[in-house]
Write a protein that holds these residues in place. Structure first.
Motif, PDB file in Angstrom:
ATOM      1  N   ASN A   1      35.847  37.338  34.741  1.00  0.00           N
ATOM      2  CA  ASN A   1      36.057  37.654  36.153  1.00  0.00           C
ATOM      3  C   ASN A   1      37.223  36.864  36.738  1.00  0.00           C
ATOM      4  O   ASN A   1      37.933  37.364  37.615  1.00  0.00           O
ATOM      5  N   GLN A   2      37.418  35.638  36.265  1.00  0.00           N
ATOM      6  CA  GLN A   2      38.565  34.844  36.710  1.00  0.00           C
ATOM      7  C   GLN A   2      39.866  35.560  36.373  1.00  0.00           C
ATOM      8  O   GLN A   2      40.767  35.703  37.217  1.00  0.00           O
ATOM      9  N   MET A   3      39.960  36.031  35.130  1.00  0.00           N
ATOM     10  CA  MET A   3      41.169  36.740  34.705  1.00  0.00           C
ATOM     11  C   MET A   3      41.355  38.046  35.466  1.00  0.00           C
ATOM     12  O   MET A   3      42.456  38.380  35.913  1.00  0.00           O
ATOM     13  N   GLY A   4      40.257  38.778  35.667  1.00  0.00           N
ATOM     14  CA  GLY A   4      40.340  40.051  36.375  1.00  0.00           C
ATOM     15  C   GLY A   4      40.747  39.875  37.822  1.00  0.00           C
ATOM     16  O   GLY A   4      41.610  40.611  38.334  1.00  0.00           O
ATOM     17  N   LEU A   5      40.165  38.887  38.488  1.00  0.00           N
ATOM     18  CA  LEU A   5      40.487  38.677  39.893  1.00  0.00           C
ATOM     19  C   LEU A   5      41.903  38.143  40.057  1.00  0.00           C
ATOM     20  O   LEU A   5      42.599  38.495  41.020  1.00  0.00           O
ATOM     21  N   ARG A   6      42.356  37.346  39.112  1.00  0.00           N
ATOM     22  CA  ARG A   6      43.727  36.854  39.173  1.00  0.00           C
ATOM     23  C   ARG A   6      44.716  38.021  39.097  1.00  0.00           C
ATOM     24  O   ARG A   6      45.718  38.052  39.825  1.00  0.00           O
ATOM     25  N   ASP A   7      44.431  38.989  38.252  1.00  0.00           N
ATOM     26  CA  ASP A   7      45.292  40.170  38.160  1.00  0.00           C
ATOM     27  C   ASP A   7      45.256  40.982  39.454  1.00  0.00           C
ATOM     28  O   ASP A   7      46.279  41.519  39.903  1.00  0.00           O
ATOM     29  N   ILE A   8      44.073  41.090  40.043  1.00  0.00           N
ATOM     30  CA  ILE A   8      43.945  41.830  41.302  1.00  0.00           C
ATOM     31  C   ILE A   8      44.779  41.170  42.394  1.00  0.00           C
ATOM     32  O   ILE A   8      45.488  41.851  43.161  1.00  0.00           O
ATOM     33  N   LEU A   9      44.735  39.846  42.463  1.00  0.00           N
ATOM     34  CA  LEU A   9      45.501  39.141  43.491  1.00  0.00           C
ATOM     35  C   LEU A   9      47.006  39.253  43.244  1.00  0.00           C
ATOM     36  O   LEU A   9      47.785  39.380  44.195  1.00  0.00           O
TER      37      LEU A   9
END
Length: 295
Positions: free
Chosen positions: A243-251
């Motif tokens: 989720n850290q990696m996914g949210l970083r991409d979203i931001l």
């Protein structure tokens, strides 16, 4: 309960006839209950009076005529302001306060009402005025359990009642928690439609997909709750690192599209905090420990 109920049907007094107060009084009238109403602006009572409500010319008169006093006004300071002149009439009655406020305000008001010889029940209504009294409405209650049980058949006219505990502030704590989740959902919605809009996608086009996905995602919440209550965060699925990696991409995408990341950046900080503390393989739900100050 007021001793007068031995000689006449129970009377409900409703103080405050804003949108919610009018809906509450209307639900009581629909149930065939004798209902007295009061509001600063007398005209707001007209429709209810036409339906059979009894108008009171002051809060004190409404309290004196009632066995069950239901209050729905702007804030707890206003509740106190209305009830203070009626202090001498409160003894033996039950006050159900459906005004939104803080836990501290609920404790303070409960203590004062109890000192006047009345029972106090605090409540939080989960309904828009149009759905009060329907199957979709529910109300959380806390405070004097005996008084709540006595009046539950009447209060259930408003929506399904859920008693959450004897401490009067508990309904406010629950309410704050539930509404926090609601506003978090709204924040995500606003972020979603703003991002979609950067490529000309209408809010009405992305929203059905969002609702479909959120409905599915919400099914994980009871499992997350169990993990949090047990303090056990082992998982093989939705880890913090994923989720850290996914949210970083979203931001990163959000910034590239020229939008603010203010709504979601704080969540990434929770993920970063937990991963840095060695919990990369733990369940996403462990992020709550950073809010609690734990690592």
């Amino acid at each position: 309960m007021n001793a007068n109920t031995t000689t006449r049907p129970l009377t409900i007094g409703v103080l405050g006839l804003g949108n919610l107060g009018r809906a509450l009084a209307g639900a009581f009238l629909d149930g065939g209950h004798r209902t007295t109403v009061w509001n600063r602006s007398q005209g707001k009572a007209d429709e209810l009076v036409a339906r059979g409500a009894h108008p009171a010319d002051s809060p004190t008169a409404a309290v004196a005529d009632a066995d069950l006093v239901v209050v729905a006004v702007l804030d707890y300071a206003t509740v106190r302001e209305l009830l203070l002149p009626a202090a001498g009439a409160l003894a033996g009655r039950t006050v159900v306060n459906l005004t939104t406020g803080t836990p501290a305000a609920a404790r303070e008001l409960a203590a004062w009402v109890t000192d006047q010889g009345a029972a106090y029940v605090d409540g939080a209504v989960y309904a828009v005025p149009q759905t009060v009294g329907t199957a979709s409405a529910f109300v959380l209650y806390s405070g004097d359990e005996a008084a709540y049980r006595t009046h539950r058949p009447v209060l259930d006219r408003l929506g399904e009642g859920v008693f959450v505990g004897a401490a009067p502030e508990l309904s406010s704590v629950y309410d704050t928690a539930v509404l926090s989740g609601m506003y978090g959902l709204f924040a995500g919605f606003f972020q979603a439609v703003a991002l979609a809009g950067t490529e000309g996608i209408a809010a009405s086009a992305v929203t059905p997909l969002l609702v479909r996905w959120l409905t599915s995602a919400a099914q994980a919440l009871p499992e997350f709750a169990g993990e949090i209550d047990r303090g056990e965060y082992a998982t093989t699925t939705s880890t913090l690192e994923i989720n850290q990696m996914g949210l970083r991409d979203i931001l990163a995408t959000t910034e590239a599209q020229g939008l603010s990341t203010d709504l979601l950046s704080p969540l990434l900080r929770l993920f970063d905090d937990q991963v840095a503390a060695g919990h990369a393989s733990s369940s996403l739900s462990r992020a709550v420990e950073s809010l609690r100050g734990a690592h």
